[in-house]
Design an enzyme around this catalytic site. Sequence first.
Site, PDB file in Angstrom:
ATOM      1  N   ARG A  90       0.742  -1.493  -0.064  1.00 37.95           N
ATOM      2  CA  ARG A  90      -0.188  -0.064   0.031  1.00 37.95           C
ATOM      3  C   ARG A  90       0.902   1.598  -0.262  1.00 37.95           C
ATOM      4  NH1 ARG A  90      -5.016  -1.709   2.739  1.00 37.95           N
ATOM      5  NH2 ARG A  90      -6.620  -0.260   2.775  1.00 37.95           N
ATOM      6  N   ARG A 163     -18.030  -1.061   9.340  1.00 35.02           N
ATOM      7  CA  ARG A 163     -16.466  -1.505  10.311  1.00 35.02           C
ATOM      8  C   ARG A 163     -16.815   0.424  10.556  1.00 35.02           C
ATOM      9  NH1 ARG A 163     -12.792  -3.374   5.717  1.00 35.02           N
ATOM     10  NH2 ARG A 163     -11.369  -1.204   6.097  1.00 35.02           N
ATOM     11  N   ARG A 174      -8.776   7.348   5.260  1.00 39.05           N
ATOM     12  CA  ARG A 174      -8.358   6.717   4.347  1.00 39.05           C
ATOM     13  C   ARG A 174      -8.413   6.622   2.723  1.00 39.05           C
ATOM     14  NH1 ARG A 174     -13.050   2.520   5.274  1.00 39.05           N
ATOM     15  NH2 ARG A 174     -11.374   1.074   4.387  1.00 39.05           N
TER      16      ARG A 174
HETATM   17  P1  AMP Z   1      -8.694  -2.532   4.422  1.00 42.15           P
HETATM   18  O1  AMP Z   1      -9.224  -3.316   5.164  1.00 42.15           O
HETATM   19  O2  AMP Z   1      -8.339  -3.118   3.386  1.00 42.15           O
HETATM   20  O3  AMP Z   1      -9.287  -1.560   3.826  1.00 42.15           O
HETATM   21  O4  AMP Z   1      -7.439  -1.731   5.505  1.00 42.15           O
HETATM   22  C1  AMP Z   1      -8.615  -1.551   6.727  1.00 42.15           C
HETATM   23  C2  AMP Z   1      -7.180  -1.027   7.795  1.00 42.15           C
HETATM   24  O5  AMP Z   1      -5.484  -2.035   7.228  1.00 42.15           O
HETATM   25  C3  AMP Z   1      -6.245   0.170   6.726  1.00 42.15           C
HETATM   26  O6  AMP Z   1      -6.888   1.758   6.697  1.00 42.15           O
HETATM   27  C4  AMP Z   1      -4.764   1.179   7.676  1.00 42.15           C
HETATM   28  O7  AMP Z   1      -5.222   1.498   8.885  1.00 42.15           O
HETATM   29  C5  AMP Z   1      -4.706  -0.871   7.728  1.00 42.15           C
HETATM   30  N1  AMP Z   1      -3.741  -1.900   7.113  1.00 42.15           N
HETATM   31  C6  AMP Z   1      -4.510  -2.791   5.905  1.00 42.15           C
HETATM   32  N2  AMP Z   1      -3.979  -2.944   4.977  1.00 42.15           N
HETATM   33  C7  AMP Z   1      -2.903  -2.438   5.521  1.00 42.15           C
HETATM   34  C8  AMP Z   1      -1.052  -2.382   4.741  1.00 42.15           C
HETATM   35  N3  AMP Z   1      -1.017  -3.240   3.791  1.00 42.15           N
HETATM   36  N4  AMP Z   1      -0.443  -1.533   5.615  1.00 42.15           N
HETATM   37  C9  AMP Z   1      -0.927  -0.335   6.560  1.00 42.15           C
HETATM   38  N5  AMP Z   1      -2.098  -0.791   7.057  1.00 42.15           N
HETATM   39  C10 AMP Z   1      -2.871  -0.979   6.542  1.00 42.15           C
END
Ligand code: AMP
Length: 219
Positions: A90, A163, A174
């Site tokens: 990311r 969520r 985000r």
């Molecule tokens: P997601 O479920 O993919 O929307 O991720 C939710 C949250 O998890 C993100 O907003 C970040 O805070 C954290 N997160 C998920 N993947 C990563 C990553 N590769 N690096 C850092 N934080 C992450």
Amino acid sequence: MTTGYIFIGAPGCGKGTQTELLAKELGIPHIDTGSLLRKNIEEKTEAGLIAKEYIDKGQLVPIDVVSTVIKNRLNNADCNTGYVLDGYPRSLEQALALDKILLELKMDTNLQVFYFDIPNEVLIERLINRRSCSKCGKIYNLKTFPPKNKEVCDVCGGKLIQRKDDTKETALLRFQTYETQTKPLIEFYSNRGNLKTINANQSINEVWSNLNKLIGAKA
Ligand code: AMP
């Protein structure tokens, strides 16, 4: 040679749904860092305690935490034939860390990268209407893919939840994180010649069909 599938896209672009479908179709693991981190939070692990603070603020969890989680997961034998990464890398820093992890694990990987292109206005609407099942994880959208009863999962009867980071305020944070840290990956992988762009402002079936056409096609 292993194939690793990487997906780049803003929060809510639909990569969760498509990566799950792809992993199922190819019979390889679906590795979703967001869910792995949330699982660590539930289990109150050391990584989870650190991650929670950042997730709640819509920020990226520190790289050492994410790298450890990813390296441990990729080191499982089920990844030897291939894997689908959802939400990782990311940032440029994570893309370089991934190269290093693959070298360390001696995983000779052909990376195929897909960028889900979709206007931000569509995404905010998608995120604040997103609900997921607290039991089986199935994802719904109250407007475009509603469950029969807005509080209950159609599949397993589990309670549907929003969520914590899908509220409008955190969703906006985000997006900022995506713009500043994740978007540069488009140029990075494009320069490597392995990036393909998909119009993600279409139905689940249309995106899935485009993805299938692009898998294996030349960038
Ligand atoms: P997601 O479920 O993919 O929307 O991720 C939710 C949250 O998890 C993100 O907003 C970040 O805070 C954290 N997160 C998920 N993947 C990563 C990553 N590769 N690096 C850092 N934080 C992450």
